[in-house]
Design a protein around this motif. Structure first.
Motif, PDB file in Angstrom:
ATOM      1  N   SER A   1      24.318 -30.751   0.246  1.00 48.45           N
ATOM      2  CA  SER A   1      25.415 -30.076   0.927  1.00 48.45           C
ATOM      3  C   SER A   1      25.085 -29.903   2.404  1.00 48.45           C
ATOM      4  CB  SER A   1      25.666 -28.707   0.282  1.00 48.45           C
ATOM      5  OG  SER A   1      26.595 -27.935   1.026  1.00 48.45           O
TER       6      SER A   1
ATOM      7  N   LEU B   1      26.634 -28.060   5.921  1.00 49.47           N
ATOM      8  CA  LEU B   1      27.595 -27.123   6.494  1.00 49.47           C
ATOM      9  C   LEU B   1      27.611 -27.289   8.003  1.00 49.47           C
ATOM     10  CD1 LEU B   1      29.550 -24.713   6.333  1.00 49.47           C
ATOM     11  CD2 LEU B   1      27.543 -23.197   6.424  1.00 49.47           C
TER      12      LEU B   1
ATOM     13  N   LYS C   1      28.224 -33.539  -0.087  1.00 47.68           N
ATOM     14  CA  LYS C   1      29.356 -32.671   0.205  1.00 47.68           C
ATOM     15  C   LYS C   1      29.206 -32.135   1.621  1.00 47.68           C
ATOM     16  CE  LYS C   1      31.705 -28.422  -1.275  1.00 47.68           C
ATOM     17  NZ  LYS C   1      33.045 -29.031  -1.116  1.00 47.68           N
TER      18      LYS C   1
ATOM     19  N   THR D   1      31.024 -29.584   4.417  1.00 43.00           N
ATOM     20  CA  THR D   1      32.018 -28.546   4.653  1.00 43.00           C
ATOM     21  C   THR D   1      31.983 -28.160   6.120  1.00 43.00           C
ATOM     22  OG1 THR D   1      31.633 -27.683   2.417  1.00 43.00           O
ATOM     23  CG2 THR D   1      32.843 -26.276   3.946  1.00 43.00           C
TER      24      THR D   1
ATOM     25  N   GLU E   1      35.415 -31.721   4.003  1.00 41.07           N
ATOM     26  CA  GLU E   1      36.383 -30.644   3.799  1.00 41.07           C
ATOM     27  C   GLU E   1      36.318 -29.722   4.999  1.00 41.07           C
ATOM     28  OE1 GLU E   1      36.886 -26.503   1.199  1.00 41.07           O
ATOM     29  OE2 GLU E   1      35.215 -27.873   0.801  1.00 41.07           O
TER      30      GLU E   1
ATOM     31  N   ARG F   1      37.503 -25.930   6.582  1.00 38.24           N
ATOM     32  CA  ARG F   1      38.023 -24.599   6.313  1.00 38.24           C
ATOM     33  C   ARG F   1      38.303 -23.925   7.651  1.00 38.24           C
ATOM     34  NH1 ARG F   1      34.217 -22.237   1.369  1.00 38.24           N
ATOM     35  NH2 ARG F   1      34.089 -24.206   0.166  1.00 38.24           N
TER      36      ARG F   1
ATOM     37  N   VAL G   1      30.845 -18.419   3.119  1.00 40.77           N
ATOM     38  CA  VAL G   1      30.868 -19.886   3.138  1.00 40.77           C
ATOM     39  C   VAL G   1      29.468 -20.434   2.866  1.00 40.77           C
ATOM     40  CG1 VAL G   1      31.285 -21.936   4.559  1.00 40.77           C
ATOM     41  CG2 VAL G   1      32.877 -20.007   4.658  1.00 40.77           C
ATOM     42  N   TYR G   2      28.460 -19.835   3.473  1.00 39.56           N
ATOM     43  CA  TYR G   2      27.079 -20.250   3.202  1.00 39.56           C
ATOM     44  C   TYR G   2      26.770 -20.149   1.718  1.00 39.56           C
ATOM     45  CZ  TYR G   2      25.044 -20.688   7.937  1.00 39.56           C
ATOM     46  OH  TYR G   2      24.700 -21.113   9.198  1.00 39.56           O
TER      47      TYR G   2
ATOM     48  N   ASP H   1      28.802 -19.986  -0.784  1.00 35.06           N
ATOM     49  CA  ASP H   1      29.662 -20.859  -1.578  1.00 35.06           C
ATOM     50  C   ASP H   1      29.187 -22.303  -1.535  1.00 35.06           C
ATOM     51  OD1 ASP H   1      31.943 -21.727  -3.081  1.00 35.06           O
ATOM     52  OD2 ASP H   1      32.955 -22.246  -1.217  1.00 35.06           O
ATOM     53  N   THR H   2      28.777 -22.775  -0.358  1.00 34.75           N
ATOM     54  CA  THR H   2      28.417 -24.189  -0.197  1.00 34.75           C
ATOM     55  C   THR H   2      26.942 -24.474  -0.443  1.00 34.75           C
ATOM     56  OG1 THR H   2      28.063 -23.901   2.193  1.00 34.75           O
ATOM     57  CG2 THR H   2      30.282 -24.549   1.477  1.00 34.75           C
TER      58      THR H   2
ATOM     59  N   PRO I   1      24.183 -24.758   1.539  1.00 38.44           N
ATOM     60  CA  PRO I   1      23.856 -25.946   2.346  1.00 38.44           C
ATOM     61  C   PRO I   1      22.382 -26.309   2.321  1.00 38.44           C
ATOM     62  CG  PRO I   1      24.204 -24.038   3.755  1.00 38.44           C
ATOM     63  CD  PRO I   1      24.594 -23.617   2.375  1.00 38.44           C
TER      64      PRO I   1
END
Length: 250
Positions: free
Chosen positions: A13, A15, A41, A43, A86, A88, A110-111, A113-114, A116
């Motif tokens: 991930s 970020l 992924k 973000t 993605e 946000r 966000v951290y 959730d993702t 990273p």
């Protein structure tokens, strides 16, 4: 005895914390496209649309604030999709972007959730645009808070993902010294396609194309003579604020 399959390892991930709708494209579009091409992924936490300070063309055309926000949002969504990420939107308002506890708390979520593995954001200094240092401060503070088990909020705490600062528009005035040169040759056309989604800042298309060429020349100069690099190598530059962790020097 029948054993079930082991749980799948989640993809890596990345970020990206960016002050304005275009910043992630100009400065880190290659890194984003490379990560997405590897199946990772990505973000993008886009704090503002750049509606006041980075949309001069739309203002001169007589557009209103809400219309400009909609234009910049559409551009950023198309650019992110082109890169494979993605996005946000926080709609925190630019010029000035003000660091607040509430905005930092949203970033913490966000951290968490993702989760990273890598974080990309603005460097500490930029005398030409105060929104960029404000984004940096919130990105770094949220990273620390997201690690704290006692910090309230949903989600699992994170580790300590490495942070990379992407290159500012005026690097020599912002204390930016390239420490990492990332070869983005294989995804250059993808990055250029994302840049061309940003019609509100068309004047920057060629500037950042030329910058990628210059950084590519520097990459080849520092890579040695026989690595099979493309004749025209394209690159992005990054700094690291924290030590690199390694088991061998390379």
């Amino acid at each position: 005895m029948t054993h079930g399959n082991p749980p799948a390892t989640p993809p890596r991930s990345t970020l990206v914390v960016t002050a304005h709708a275009g910043d992630f494209v100009w400065r880190a579009g290659g890194a984003i496209a490379l990560a997405a091409a590897r199946g990772e992924k990505v973000t993008i936490a886009c704090l503002t649309f750049g509606e006041r300070g980075e949309s001069a063309k739309a203002w001169r055309e007589g557009r209103k604030l809400d219309e400009i926000k909609a234009i910049r949002r559409d551009e950023a969504e198309r650019a992110a999709a082109t890169l494979g990420a993605e996005v946000r939107f926080f709609d925190a308002g630019d010029y000035p972007l003000t660091a607040t506890p509430e905005l930092t708390d949203r970033l913490v979520q966000v951290y968490r959730d993702t989760q990273p593995d890598v974080v990309l954001t603005h460097p500490v200094d930029d005398p030409y645009n105060g929104d960029h240092p404000a984004a940096n401060r919130m990105a770094l503070q949220a990273r620390v808070l997201a690690q704290a088990i006692g910090y309230p909020g949903p989600g699992e705490i994170i580790g300590a993902p490495p942070v990379f600062y992407f290159e500012p528009h005026q690097p020599e005035m912002s204390g930016f010294r390239p420490q990492v040169l990332l070869d983005i040759t294989e995804v250059w056309e993808t990055k250029r396609g994302a840049m061309e989604c940003l019609g509100a800042q068309r004047h920057l298309w060629d500037y950042y194309s030329d910058l990628a060429v210059r950084r590519g020349v520097q990459l080849k100069r520092n890579a040695g003579p026989n690595l099979g690099l493309a004749h025209k190598t394209m690159a992005e530059a990054y700094m690291r604020p924290y030590p690199q962790i390694a088991k061998e020097l390379a």
